[in-house]
Design a protein around this motif. Sequence first.
Motif, short mmCIF file in Angstrom:
data_model
loop_
_atom_site.label_atom_id
_atom_site.label_comp_id
_atom_site.label_asym_id
_atom_site.label_seq_id
_atom_site.Cartn_x
_atom_site.Cartn_y
_atom_site.Cartn_z
N ILE A 79 37.46 70.83 -16.89
CA ILE A 79 37.94 72.21 -16.95
C ILE A 79 37.23 72.87 -18.12
N VAL A 80 36.34 73.81 -17.82
CA VAL A 80 35.50 74.42 -18.86
C VAL A 80 35.99 75.83 -19.16
N THR A 81 36.31 76.09 -20.42
CA THR A 81 36.76 77.45 -20.77
C THR A 81 35.58 78.29 -21.22
N ARG A 82 35.77 79.59 -21.20
CA ARG A 82 34.83 80.50 -21.86
C ARG A 82 35.07 80.38 -23.36
N PRO A 83 34.14 80.87 -24.17
CA PRO A 83 34.36 80.78 -25.64
C PRO A 83 35.40 81.82 -26.09
N ASP A 84 36.64 81.64 -25.69
CA ASP A 84 37.67 82.67 -25.87
C ASP A 84 38.70 82.35 -26.94
N GLU B 94 26.85 89.26 -32.61
CA GLU B 94 26.56 88.25 -31.59
C GLU B 94 27.19 86.89 -31.95
N LEU B 95 27.43 86.08 -30.92
CA LEU B 95 27.99 84.75 -31.19
C LEU B 95 26.98 83.89 -31.94
N GLY B 96 27.51 83.02 -32.78
CA GLY B 96 26.64 82.12 -33.53
C GLY B 96 26.25 80.89 -32.73
N THR B 97 25.48 80.01 -33.37
CA THR B 97 25.08 78.77 -32.72
C THR B 97 26.22 77.76 -32.80
N ARG B 98 26.47 77.08 -31.69
CA ARG B 98 27.63 76.20 -31.65
C ARG B 98 27.27 74.75 -31.88
N ALA B 99 28.23 74.01 -32.40
CA ALA B 99 28.14 72.55 -32.40
C ALA B 99 29.14 72.07 -31.36
N GLU B 100 28.83 70.95 -30.73
CA GLU B 100 29.74 70.39 -29.72
C GLU B 100 30.26 69.07 -30.23
N ILE B 101 31.57 68.94 -30.30
CA ILE B 101 32.16 67.70 -30.78
C ILE B 101 32.76 66.97 -29.58
N LEU C 283 34.87 69.79 -27.91
CA LEU C 283 35.14 71.02 -28.64
C LEU C 283 33.81 71.70 -28.96
N ASN C 284 33.67 72.96 -28.55
CA ASN C 284 32.46 73.74 -28.90
C ASN C 284 32.90 74.81 -29.89
N ILE C 285 32.22 74.84 -31.04
CA ILE C 285 32.66 75.78 -32.06
C ILE C 285 31.47 76.40 -32.80
N SER C 286 31.58 77.71 -33.02
CA SER C 286 30.56 78.42 -33.80
C SER C 286 31.27 79.45 -34.66
N LEU C 287 30.53 80.03 -35.59
CA LEU C 287 31.10 81.08 -36.44
C LEU C 287 30.20 82.30 -36.38
N MET D 281 35.91 82.39 -36.07
CA MET D 281 35.63 81.17 -35.29
C MET D 281 35.59 81.53 -33.82
N VAL D 282 34.67 80.89 -33.10
CA VAL D 282 34.60 81.07 -31.65
C VAL D 282 34.63 79.67 -31.04
N ILE D 283 35.59 79.46 -30.16
CA ILE D 283 35.78 78.09 -29.66
C ILE D 283 35.88 78.07 -28.14
N GLY D 284 35.19 77.14 -27.52
CA GLY D 284 35.33 76.88 -26.08
C GLY D 284 35.57 75.39 -25.88
N LEU D 285 36.32 75.05 -24.86
CA LEU D 285 36.64 73.63 -24.63
C LEU D 285 36.13 73.18 -23.27
N GLU D 286 35.73 71.92 -23.21
CA GLU D 286 35.49 71.26 -21.93
C GLU D 286 36.52 70.13 -21.85
N VAL D 287 37.54 70.33 -21.03
CA VAL D 287 38.63 69.36 -20.97
C VAL D 287 38.42 68.42 -19.79
P1 ADP Z 1 26.86 72.72 -22.02
O1 ADP Z 1 27.03 72.33 -20.60
O2 ADP Z 1 25.50 72.51 -22.56
O3 ADP Z 1 27.87 72.08 -22.91
P2 ADP Z 1 27.96 75.40 -21.47
O4 ADP Z 1 27.24 76.70 -21.45
O5 ADP Z 1 28.52 74.92 -20.21
O6 ADP Z 1 27.02 74.33 -22.14
O7 ADP Z 1 29.13 75.59 -22.53
C1 ADP Z 1 30.01 74.60 -22.81
C2 ADP Z 1 31.14 75.13 -23.67
O8 ADP Z 1 30.65 75.79 -24.83
C3 ADP Z 1 32.02 76.13 -22.97
O9 ADP Z 1 33.37 75.72 -23.16
C4 ADP Z 1 31.77 77.42 -23.68
O10 ADP Z 1 32.93 78.21 -23.75
C5 ADP Z 1 31.37 76.97 -25.05
N1 ADP Z 1 30.50 77.90 -25.77
C6 ADP Z 1 29.44 78.54 -25.31
N2 ADP Z 1 28.88 79.31 -26.27
C7 ADP Z 1 29.62 79.14 -27.40
C8 ADP Z 1 29.54 79.64 -28.73
N3 ADP Z 1 28.59 80.46 -29.14
N4 ADP Z 1 30.48 79.21 -29.60
C9 ADP Z 1 31.44 78.37 -29.23
N5 ADP Z 1 31.55 77.86 -28.01
C10 ADP Z 1 30.66 78.23 -27.08
#
Ligand code: ADP
Length: 491
Positions: free
Chosen positions: A162-167, A214-221, A204-208, A13-19
């Motif tokens: 507060i935007v995180t990297r997909p970490d 390479e990172l997968g395509t994410r869905a944003e919840i 919540l941004n999440i991909s697998l 799982m790869v997850i990034g958050l926009e808080v």
């Molecule tokens: P947007 O503004 O369209 O939402 P951003 O590039 O600013 O796009 O990314 C928003 C969030 O998505 C960030 O928290 C980032 O960490 C996360 N993100 C980016 N790529 C991925 C991915 N492949 N999988 C999961 N999360 C991701």
Amino acid sequence: MACVETSSEKWEMVIGLEVHAQIVSNSKLFSSASTKFGAAPNENVSLVDAALPGVLPVINSFCIDQAIKTGLGLNGDINLVSIFDRKNYFYPDLPQGYQISQYKHPIVSGGYIEIEIADGSARKINLERIHVEQDAGKSIHDQSAAKSFIDLNRAGVALMEIVTRPDMRSADEVSIFLRKLRSILRYLGTCDGNMDEGSMRADLNISLHRPGTELGTRAEIKNVNSIKFLVSAVAFEAARQIEILESGGTVEQETRLFDGATGETRPMRSKEDAQDYRYFPDPDLPPLVLKQSRVDAIRRTIPELPDAKTKRLQQEYDLPHYDATLIASEMEISNFYECALKTIKSPGKDEAKTLANWLLGELFALLKKHDKSISESNVSSENLAALVALIRTNVISGKIAKDVLEIIWDTGKHPAAIVQENGWRQIVSANEITVCLQKVLAQNVDKVAEYRDGKEKLFGFFIGQAMKETQGKANPQLLNEVLRKLLEKGE
Ligand code: ADP
Ligand code: MG
């Protein structure tokens, strides 16, 4: 935990958050209207928030100071020039027809938070940026069958995104990260972190993907408003995406909504309908230009933060990492602890640890039982320290101390007075204890014989009887010692 086991191979799982964190401020980002929670609908609305024609926004410099403080506290770089843009879209909650937000030039770039995951190892969660923007109002659809209402109290309230990297790699990490972020923001006093009042919520941004690819395509919840819901949303999404991927499909980049009632996510809009917000710099607002001296002055106001405090508590008082982390997790808890320690005369390692045990164990249990926070505790830090001193000097046993603590909670009395009134001083005289034990053994001759035949667990029975005799006042250690001697001697 990072990988999801499936029938075939492992998915990561790869997850990034926009808080979205509401800035603690008495007034809104561009108007002087109040931000007080719980006001009657539309009580906190100025002409600017209602977007009447001809009104102009004025930047609230306190909100900017708060964002700078947050950026510094989260190890970010403060940009001395940042720009407020208009993000244009129509929404009934947004009378301006656009949201003022920072886009290409945010006030903070980078930053990170260190989290400690379940196995005890540290992970660094990097931040992309922090920008400042306005909140929208709220439509109310459930008060009339025929009409919808609007409450603009939140319109124009200052938010930090507060935007995180997909970490992040698991639901656990998401939950630990958010708790840590909330703890730091509360220390800084820049966001109260109350998720149930909406002052903190997350996309919540999440991909697998397969690890190492390479990172997968994410869905944003969108807009998940509790840590529990975030954890459920991660689980649901991971399962949904795995099913698609394992059946040979591809995950679509889309925005989804989480339904707290069912624990499921459902589509809201796909990438094809992604809106073009036509961002452009708000002509009503000049670029936000900061002096380095202002940033430096704010840096000097940053308090000791949880990580530094945890380390200091470990070094200064020799506390175990676990205790120190818990105490440092909230400023009110650590203040309580350190105030209590100050009232103990030359506290050593043992006092510090006993105090930590009583604070995190018994007092926390009482707070939970009465649904109170540490700042509402009926037991003061002085009284808890005094109780610990009575335990450490063997005036009372830990067992009696539990009763004393409850009475302090109910009456606010000093522990020494409670012990005095109830005659609860511990029996520390070896003679008195010997007499009592001899009586117990004499009354249970058959059991003594069984004990000597090897039924060793009867030791506890004799202890129990002696404790009953002394109404729990016998010093447990001494009681053990004397009983062992008596039984060995064959008396
Ligand atoms: P947007 O503004 O369209 O939402 P951003 O590039 O600013 O796009 O990314 C928003 C969030 O998505 C960030 O928290 C980032 O960490 C996360 N993100 C980016 N790529 C991925 C991915 N492949 N999988 C999961 N999360 C991701
Ligand atoms: Mg997004």
